[in-house]
Design a protein around this motif. Structure first.
Motif, PDB file in Angstrom:
ATOM      1  N   ASP A   1      16.011  55.459  66.704  1.00 11.71           N
ATOM      2  CA  ASP A   1      17.228  55.988  66.092  1.00 11.71           C
ATOM      3  C   ASP A   1      17.984  56.787  67.142  1.00 11.71           C
ATOM      4  O   ASP A   1      17.430  57.700  67.759  1.00 11.71           O
ATOM      5  N   SER A   2      19.240  56.449  67.362  1.00 10.90           N
ATOM      6  CA  SER A   2      20.019  57.126  68.399  1.00 10.90           C
ATOM      7  C   SER A   2      20.663  58.416  67.907  1.00 10.90           C
ATOM      8  O   SER A   2      21.224  59.180  68.707  1.00 10.90           O
ATOM      9  N   ARG A   3      20.618  58.672  66.617  1.00  9.56           N
ATOM     10  CA  ARG A   3      21.219  59.905  66.099  1.00  9.56           C
ATOM     11  C   ARG A   3      20.450  61.126  66.600  1.00  9.56           C
ATOM     12  O   ARG A   3      19.253  61.060  66.859  1.00  9.56           O
TER      13      ARG A   3
ATOM     14  N   ALA B   1      12.993  65.678  69.354  1.00  4.47           N
ATOM     15  CA  ALA B   1      14.058  64.917  70.010  1.00  4.47           C
ATOM     16  C   ALA B   1      13.540  64.225  71.266  1.00  4.47           C
ATOM     17  O   ALA B   1      13.875  63.068  71.541  1.00  4.47           O
ATOM     18  N   SER B   2      12.694  64.941  72.026  1.00  7.20           N
ATOM     19  CA  SER B   2      12.146  64.360  73.256  1.00  7.20           C
ATOM     20  C   SER B   2      11.274  63.153  72.938  1.00  7.20           C
ATOM     21  O   SER B   2      11.384  62.106  73.589  1.00  7.20           O
TER      22      SER B   2
ATOM     23  N   LEU C   1      19.261  66.594  71.358  1.00 10.00           N
ATOM     24  CA  LEU C   1      19.080  67.732  70.459  1.00 10.00           C
ATOM     25  C   LEU C   1      20.405  68.458  70.319  1.00 10.00           C
ATOM     26  O   LEU C   1      21.116  68.679  71.304  1.00 10.00           O
ATOM     27  N   LYS C   2      20.726  68.832  69.094  1.00 15.74           N
ATOM     28  CA  LYS C   2      21.936  69.609  68.848  1.00 15.74           C
ATOM     29  C   LYS C   2      21.539  70.946  68.223  1.00 15.74           C
ATOM     30  O   LYS C   2      20.896  70.999  67.178  1.00 15.74           O
ATOM     31  N   LEU C   3      21.935  72.048  68.878  1.00 14.05           N
ATOM     32  CA  LEU C   3      21.727  73.389  68.333  1.00 14.05           C
ATOM     33  C   LEU C   3      22.971  73.784  67.549  1.00 14.05           C
ATOM     34  O   LEU C   3      24.095  73.704  68.071  1.00 14.05           O
TER      35      LEU C   3
ATOM     36  N   TYR D   1      11.772  71.470  78.305  1.00 11.10           N
ATOM     37  CA  TYR D   1      11.954  70.018  78.132  1.00 11.10           C
ATOM     38  C   TYR D   1      13.045  69.568  79.099  1.00 11.10           C
ATOM     39  O   TYR D   1      14.200  69.356  78.703  1.00 11.10           O
ATOM     40  N   PRO D   2      12.712  69.414  80.385  1.00  8.01           N
ATOM     41  CA  PRO D   2      13.709  69.195  81.445  1.00  8.01           C
ATOM     42  C   PRO D   2      14.574  67.956  81.255  1.00  8.01           C
ATOM     43  O   PRO D   2      15.725  67.939  81.708  1.00  8.01           O
TER      44      PRO D   2
END
Length: 351
Positions: A196-198, A221-222, A228-230, A272-273
């Motif tokens: 899933d690309s979302r 997300a990783s 990732l969206k904060l 998470y680089p």
């Protein structure tokens, strides 16, 4: 599918509570896809208990008969889940537990890696499993809890290519007027997603619990190979501070929050680089902002306690509004310590 024997071992993996409703089948669909992605066991569980008023009004013989009937009904729920998941290629354990559903699932959360429930269940028989549980369990569970809303849908265009070809994901929501549980069973849907690309969304409010949730969201997300969206909610500042001796401009407040979110993104990138992180400040209440985000995220992550923002509201009445109106899976992360929080201050101002 491997039909594992009933077991109470710690290897429960992802545990999903079912009650025979369409909602619980959707939760089972999500849980199966997640268990397959994580390569862990899926445990499908239903619980039953005699209502207190009924037990107190029956003698032993009637109570035993009623318990047998409840057990038979629970077996029917498990049989339905087995049929629904008959093409699932992973390991599945099916269990029936006597007891209050909230208590049973709370106890399961001590050893499970993940608990999955729907936001609503059946009224009447076994109805409590996905009714009150969806409000009580997230605040007290020992493992993360994922709430799968009624609107959850894995559409047929989402397919995964395996050694046997593309496996469609069937959704009752795509067929208005149909009877979802039966149509899902007839299709024999295999609950596996393609990537899933979302984005994964983390609601942040500056609390340590919110930071633990953000770290969990970053890991999710990783592992899902997405961004990732904060997100932070900011009620209109001018309306809140109109009686303050000095005026605070909305734009200034937004700019300050954006700076702190940027620092938070730097901190998460340290751990998470390779993760791509975005951050946004939205005007509005926490509930409205969060519900809006669930429409576009593959997973939204929150903590159980906070400063009255995203995480804090989950222990109050506001949580019902979020759970009832969310349009995507919502993960609630329990209170826990994480050493990585210790170096947050090194990356800039905090919320």
């Amino acid at each position: 599918m491997t039909d594992a024997p009933e077991s109470t071992s710690p290897a429960a993996g992802a545990v999903v509570g079912v009650d025979g409703s369409e909602q619980s089948l959707r939760a089972a669909h999500w849980a199966a896809a997640e268990a397959h992605r994580r390569k862990m066991r899926l445990t499908v569980l239903t619980a039953y208990s005699m209502p207190a008023f009924a037990a107190s009004s029956m003698d032993g013989g009637y109570a035993m008969m009623d318990d047998s009937g409840l057990r038979a009904g629970a077996e029917g729920v498990i049989d339905q889940a087995k049929e629904f998941l008959r093409d699932y290629p992973g390991e599945v354990a099916y269990r029936i537990e006597p007891g209050d559903p909230s208590t049973v699932l709370l106890e399961e959360s001590r050893t499970a890696e993940l608990i999955v429930i729907g936001t609503r269940g059946r009224g009447g028989f076994l109805g409590r499993l996905l009714g009150s549980v969806s409000s009580a369990l997230p605040a007290h569970a020992h493992s993360p809890v994922v709430l799968v809303p009624l609107q959850y849908s894995s559409r047929a265009e989402n397919a995964v290519t395996t050694a046997t070809g593309a496996i469609p994901i069937v959704s009752a929501a795509d067929a208005p007027g149909a009877e979802p549980p039966q149509s899902l069973l007839d299709q024999g849907a295999t609950p596996i997603h393609e990537r899933d690309s979302r984005p994964v969304v983390a609601g942040v409010d500056g609390s340590d619990y919110g930071r633990v949730a953000a770290l969990t969201a970053a890991r999710e997300a990783s592992e899902r190979q997405t961004s990732l969206k904060l997100v932070c909610a900011l009620p209109p500042v001018s309306a809140i501070t109109m009686w303050a001796p000095t005026h605070i401009d909305d734009a200034d407040a937004v700019e300050e929050l954006q700076g702190k979110l940027y620092a938070g993104a730097l901190w998460l990138n340290y751990h998470y680089p390779t993760l791509h992180i975005e951050y946004e400040v939205h005007s509005g209440t926490s509930v409205d902002v969060l519900v809006e985000q669930t429409r576009y995220a593959q997973l939204t992550v929150l903590g159980t306690r906070g400063r009255g923002g995203f995480a804090g509201m989950l222990l109050g009445s506001t949580s019902q509004g979020v759970i009832q109106h969310a349009e995507g899976p919502l993960m609630v992360v329990p209170e826990e310590e994480d050493r990585r929080i210790g170096n947050r201050d090194e990356f800039g101002p905090v919320l």
